[in-house]
Design a protein around this motif. Structure first.
Motif, PDB file in Angstrom:
ATOM      1  N   GLN A 168      24.638 -35.838  50.325  1.00  0.00           N
ATOM      2  CA  GLN A 168      24.215 -36.713  51.422  1.00  0.00           C
ATOM      3  C   GLN A 168      22.878 -36.270  52.012  1.00  0.00           C
ATOM      4  O   GLN A 168      21.964 -37.096  52.201  1.00  0.00           O
ATOM      5  N   TYR A 169      22.746 -34.975  52.273  1.00  0.00           N
ATOM      6  CA  TYR A 169      21.535 -34.516  52.954  1.00  0.00           C
ATOM      7  C   TYR A 169      20.355 -34.329  52.004  1.00  0.00           C
ATOM      8  O   TYR A 169      19.200 -34.403  52.432  1.00  0.00           O
ATOM      9  N   LEU A 170      20.619 -34.119  50.735  1.00  0.00           N
ATOM     10  CA  LEU A 170      19.508 -34.120  49.782  1.00  0.00           C
ATOM     11  C   LEU A 170      18.948 -35.529  49.621  1.00  0.00           C
ATOM     12  O   LEU A 170      17.730 -35.711  49.473  1.00  0.00           O
ATOM     13  N   GLN A 171      19.813 -36.520  49.647  1.00  0.00           N
ATOM     14  CA  GLN A 171      19.334 -37.903  49.602  1.00  0.00           C
ATOM     15  C   GLN A 171      18.463 -38.213  50.816  1.00  0.00           C
ATOM     16  O   GLN A 171      17.399 -38.837  50.699  1.00  0.00           O
ATOM     17  N   LYS A 172      18.919 -37.779  51.983  1.00  0.00           N
ATOM     18  CA  LYS A 172      18.137 -37.995  53.203  1.00  0.00           C
ATOM     19  C   LYS A 172      16.805 -37.251  53.132  1.00  0.00           C
ATOM     20  O   LYS A 172      15.758 -37.776  53.535  1.00  0.00           O
ATOM     21  N   LEU A 173      16.853 -36.039  52.621  1.00  0.00           N
ATOM     22  CA  LEU A 173      15.638 -35.229  52.511  1.00  0.00           C
ATOM     23  C   LEU A 173      14.656 -35.866  51.532  1.00  0.00           C
ATOM     24  O   LEU A 173      13.439 -35.892  51.769  1.00  0.00           O
ATOM     25  N   HIS A 174      15.183 -36.399  50.441  1.00  0.00           N
ATOM     26  CA  HIS A 174      14.341 -37.065  49.445  1.00  0.00           C
ATOM     27  C   HIS A 174      13.658 -38.292  50.049  1.00  0.00           C
ATOM     28  O   HIS A 174      12.451 -38.515  49.856  1.00  0.00           O
ATOM     29  N   ALA A 175      14.428 -39.082  50.792  1.00  0.00           N
ATOM     30  CA  ALA A 175      13.862 -40.278  51.435  1.00  0.00           C
ATOM     31  C   ALA A 175      12.805 -39.891  52.467  1.00  0.00           C
ATOM     32  O   ALA A 175      11.756 -40.543  52.581  1.00  0.00           O
ATOM     33  N   LEU A 176      13.068 -38.822  53.205  1.00  0.00           N
ATOM     34  CA  LEU A 176      12.106 -38.346  54.203  1.00  0.00           C
ATOM     35  C   LEU A 176      10.798 -37.922  53.537  1.00  0.00           C
ATOM     36  O   LEU A 176       9.702 -38.241  54.024  1.00  0.00           O
ATOM     37  N   CYS A 177      10.915 -37.199  52.430  1.00  0.00           N
ATOM     38  CA  CYS A 177       9.722 -36.743  51.715  1.00  0.00           C
ATOM     39  C   CYS A 177       8.922 -37.929  51.169  1.00  0.00           C
ATOM     40  O   CYS A 177       7.681 -37.944  51.239  1.00  0.00           O
ATOM     41  N   LYS A 178       9.614 -38.914  50.640  1.00  0.00           N
ATOM     42  CA  LYS A 178       8.919 -40.106  50.145  1.00  0.00           C
ATOM     43  C   LYS A 178       8.164 -40.801  51.274  1.00  0.00           C
ATOM     44  O   LYS A 178       7.030 -41.259  51.097  1.00  0.00           O
ATOM     45  N   GLU A 179       8.799 -40.867  52.416  1.00  0.00           N
ATOM     46  CA  GLU A 179       8.181 -41.529  53.572  1.00  0.00           C
ATOM     47  C   GLU A 179       6.872 -40.856  53.971  1.00  0.00           C
ATOM     48  O   GLU A 179       5.918 -41.523  54.385  1.00  0.00           O
ATOM     49  N   HIS A 180       6.822 -39.527  53.816  1.00  0.00           N
ATOM     50  CA  HIS A 180       5.629 -38.774  54.232  1.00  0.00           C
ATOM     51  C   HIS A 180       4.765 -38.360  53.038  1.00  0.00           C
ATOM     52  O   HIS A 180       3.861 -37.534  53.193  1.00  0.00           O
ATOM     53  N   HIS A 181       5.050 -38.924  51.858  1.00  0.00           N
ATOM     54  CA  HIS A 181       4.261 -38.651  50.649  1.00  0.00           C
ATOM     55  C   HIS A 181       4.243 -37.153  50.314  1.00  0.00           C
ATOM     56  O   HIS A 181       3.203 -36.569  49.998  1.00  0.00           O
ATOM     57  N   VAL A 182       5.414 -36.555  50.415  1.00  0.00           N
ATOM     58  CA  VAL A 182       5.607 -35.143  50.080  1.00  0.00           C
ATOM     59  C   VAL A 182       6.519 -35.074  48.862  1.00  0.00           C
ATOM     60  O   VAL A 182       7.516 -35.801  48.782  1.00  0.00           O
ATOM     61  N   GLU A 183       6.194 -34.214  47.913  1.00  0.00           N
ATOM     62  CA  GLU A 183       7.041 -34.085  46.727  1.00  0.00           C
ATOM     63  C   GLU A 183       8.147 -33.072  46.987  1.00  0.00           C
ATOM     64  O   GLU A 183       7.886 -31.911  47.303  1.00  0.00           O
ATOM     65  N   LEU A 184       9.380 -33.518  46.848  1.00  0.00           N
ATOM     66  CA  LEU A 184      10.536 -32.639  47.024  1.00  0.00           C
ATOM     67  C   LEU A 184      10.836 -31.924  45.711  1.00  0.00           C
ATOM     68  O   LEU A 184      10.905 -32.549  44.647  1.00  0.00           O
ATOM     69  N   ILE A 185      11.011 -30.607  45.793  1.00  0.00           N
ATOM     70  CA  ILE A 185      11.433 -29.790  44.654  1.00  0.00           C
ATOM     71  C   ILE A 185      12.700 -29.055  45.079  1.00  0.00           C
ATOM     72  O   ILE A 185      12.748 -28.474  46.170  1.00  0.00           O
ATOM     73  N   VAL A 186      13.716 -29.086  44.249  1.00  0.00           N
ATOM     74  CA  VAL A 186      14.987 -28.427  44.569  1.00  0.00           C
ATOM     75  C   VAL A 186      15.166 -27.211  43.668  1.00  0.00           C
ATOM     76  O   VAL A 186      14.897 -27.271  42.462  1.00  0.00           O
ATOM     77  N   MET A 187      15.618 -26.127  44.268  1.00  0.00           N
ATOM     78  CA  MET A 187      15.874 -24.892  43.518  1.00  0.00           C
ATOM     79  C   MET A 187      17.245 -24.361  43.930  1.00  0.00           C
ATOM     80  O   MET A 187      17.571 -24.337  45.116  1.00  0.00           O
ATOM     81  N   LEU A 188      18.033 -23.963  42.960  1.00  0.00           N
ATOM     82  CA  LEU A 188      19.356 -23.410  43.247  1.00  0.00           C
ATOM     83  C   LEU A 188      19.301 -21.889  43.183  1.00  0.00           C
ATOM     84  O   LEU A 188      18.882 -21.316  42.177  1.00  0.00           O
ATOM     85  N   ALA A 189      19.719 -21.239  44.265  1.00  0.00           N
ATOM     86  CA  ALA A 189      19.845 -19.778  44.280  1.00  0.00           C
ATOM     87  C   ALA A 189      21.239 -19.420  43.787  1.00  0.00           C
ATOM     88  O   ALA A 189      22.224 -19.676  44.480  1.00  0.00           O
ATOM     89  N   PRO A 190      21.356 -18.845  42.595  1.00  0.00           N
ATOM     90  CA  PRO A 190      22.691 -18.520  42.067  1.00  0.00           C
ATOM     91  C   PRO A 190      23.285 -17.313  42.784  1.00  0.00           C
ATOM     92  O   PRO A 190      22.568 -16.403  43.197  1.00  0.00           O
ATOM     93  N   SER A 191      24.585 -17.322  42.930  1.00  0.00           N
ATOM     94  CA  SER A 191      25.255 -16.199  43.584  1.00  0.00           C
ATOM     95  C   SER A 191      25.394 -15.029  42.614  1.00  0.00           C
ATOM     96  O   SER A 191      25.323 -15.190  41.394  1.00  0.00           O
ATOM     97  N   LYS A 192      25.602 -13.864  43.160  1.00  0.00           N
ATOM     98  CA  LYS A 192      25.664 -12.633  42.367  1.00  0.00           C
ATOM     99  C   LYS A 192      26.722 -12.672  41.258  1.00  0.00           C
ATOM    100  O   LYS A 192      26.414 -12.320  40.111  1.00  0.00           O
ATOM    101  N   PRO A 193      27.970 -13.104  41.540  1.00  0.00           N
ATOM    102  CA  PRO A 193      28.961 -13.088  40.450  1.00  0.00           C
ATOM    103  C   PRO A 193      28.598 -13.985  39.279  1.00  0.00           C
ATOM    104  O   PRO A 193      28.931 -13.671  38.137  1.00  0.00           O
TER     105      PRO A 193
END
Length: 459
Positions: free
Chosen positions: A332-357
């Motif tokens: 839900q919030y990544l969709q909102k963040l993506h729409a926000l970035c589009k509105e302001h002409h900012v490119e959204l990049i997503v990165m996953l921080a993997p957990s230790k195990p």
């Protein structure tokens, strides 16, 4: 006529009996170890010890009132006055100690953040959450003590110096803020030096995807970056969080009193002097006997510990994870963040921080006792052992696969850290702390290198 002394004797006897029964009930050693908590005197958790002490003191008070030479009413008054005075004194001592500590946080726009324009100095020690079964190889941690400098900008975010403009906003939780390494060791700073991108670190330890969105909504119009790099930590971001925001104007007094200095002191003393670290005790419980986990490379040996929840949160089947409240929350919030970035002409990049195990378990899976690992992770056997044994690696990768698929479908660039982190860990690099969840200084450098290569190839 009511015999008060007889009633008092009976009540004291009952309290002593309850205390003995409470002590006799076996403590769940495995559960304490799974949570990284101490085992005190071989019998108690911290809470159980507190209850036993309370019951014992109460029984002794009744004994004093009933068997003393003075009239019972007078003794009861003395005890009441004494206990009340002690409690009032402890309360005011707690308030004094809490307020005497310099606050590091304020509440602004509904969110807790660091004080602006400050430089803090601290010492991070990589030790277990609690001295106990997990700490048997404590001496073998490579990062026993680290001096940490932490600088905040005018907004209270971790930026050493302010720029006139920025190319990128990096938003995330403690894996992007990185409170356990010094300013120049944080991966965003290292990335800035490698690529000459001007990076605004807009992260906050304890934040979650809803916070990322609301912070971006506030600061994107101010910073006006070209990129927004959003780091999702799979260890706790895939949990549905409360969206209740702190009341604006909430005082430092409220923040200071949230954690009791007296309780912290009592826990520290109990843990230091009463916790046991008996190797034989650990070996009595096979489901935890494999911790700390050893990863070897040539002559190097590194050790890693984690709690049950650090790995159990990853072990969901694909269909279950896709319908989980945590994933739907992130979605839900990544969709909102993506729409926000589009509105302001900012490119959204997503990165996953993997957990230790997820990084270290696959490296030693062939030599592990899978049944012990299975019993460590699961209380209720929603997943059968045979399925777990055959599909463990698939289960561990479920969150990343789900997030990557979402990004591909939404045309959002996705940075994969896990393969390179696992490769470098296998080569003997210590990228995660032994006990703490986060990246070491070396881990931050590796992450910065991965992101730098991605950005250079992108350009």
């Amino acid at each position: 006529m009511i015999d008060c002394k007889k009633i008092g004797r009976n009540l004291a006897f009952v309290l002593y009996l309850v205390c003995l029964i409470y002590i006799a009930i076996p403590v769940d050693v495995v559960s304490l170890a799974q949570k990284g908590r101490p085992l005190l005197l071989g019998f108690f958790s911290f809470e159980r010890l507190g209850v036993c002490i309370f019951l014992l003191v109460l029984a002794m008070v009744y004994t004093y009132v009933v068997f003393g030479k003075q009239p019972a009413g007078k003794k009861l008054l003395q005890v009441t006055v004494g206990v009340s005075s002690l409690l009032v004194s402890l309360f005011f001592l707690h308030v004094f100690l809490a307020l005497s500590k310099k606050p590091h946080y304020i509440i602004d726009d509904g969110f807790v953040r660091h004080l602006p324009n400050k430089k803090f100095y601290d010492r991070f020690i990589d030790v277990p959450d609690a001295k106990g079964i997990f700490s048997l190889k404590y001496a073998q941690t490579e990062y026993h003590s680290i001096s940490v400098s932490f600088t905040t900008d005018q907004y209270g975010f971790r930026n050493i110096q302010e720029q006139s403009s920025y190319d990128m906003i990096a938003v995330g939780d403690s894996f992007t803020e990185n409170a356990y390494v010094s300013d120049k060791e944080v991966w965003t700073h290292v990335l800035q030096e490698k690529t000459h991108l001007r990076i605004f670190n807009m992260s906050r330890g304890g934040a979650h995807p809803a916070n990322y969105y609301y912070m971006a909504k506030k600061y994107i119009p101010i910073i006006r970056p070209k990129y927004l790099l959003c780091t999702i930590f799979e260890g706790n971001d895939f949990r549905k969080r409360s969206l209740r925001r702190k009341k604006k104007g909430s005082s430092t007094f409220t923040l200071s009193l949230k954690k009791s200095p007296l309780k912290s002191f009592a826990k520290e003393m109990a843990t230091h002097y009463l916790a046991i670290t008996d190797e034989n005790l650990k070996n009595q419980y096979p489901s935890i006997s494999w911790l700390p986990l050893e990863v070897s490379y040539q002559q190097k040996k590194h050790y890693y510990c984690f709690r049950k929840k650090d790995i159990s949160r990853l072990c969901l089947k694909k269909a279950d994870f896709a319908q989980s409240p945590g994933w739907l929350f992130v979605h839900q919030y990544l969709q909102k963040l993506h729409a926000l970035c589009k509105e302001h002409h900012v490119e959204l990049i997503v990165m996953l921080a993997p957990s230790k195990p997820r990084i270290v378990v696959p490296l030693v899976i062939k030599s592990m006792n899978m049944e012990n690992l299975y019993n460590f992770i699961f209380d209720e056997k929603d997943i059968s052992f045979s399925y777990f044994k055959e599909h463990l690696l698939e289960l561990l990768n479920t969150p990343e696969n789900q997030l990557r698929a979402f990004c591909e479908k939404s045309s959002i660039p996705f940075i994969n850290l896990s393969k390179e982190l696992q490769r470098e860990t296998a080569r003997g690099k210590k990228l995660y702390f032994t006990y703490d969840t986060h990246w070491t200084p070396e881990g931050n450098r590796v992450v910065a290198g991965i992101v730098a290569q991605y950005m250079q190839e992108k350009d």
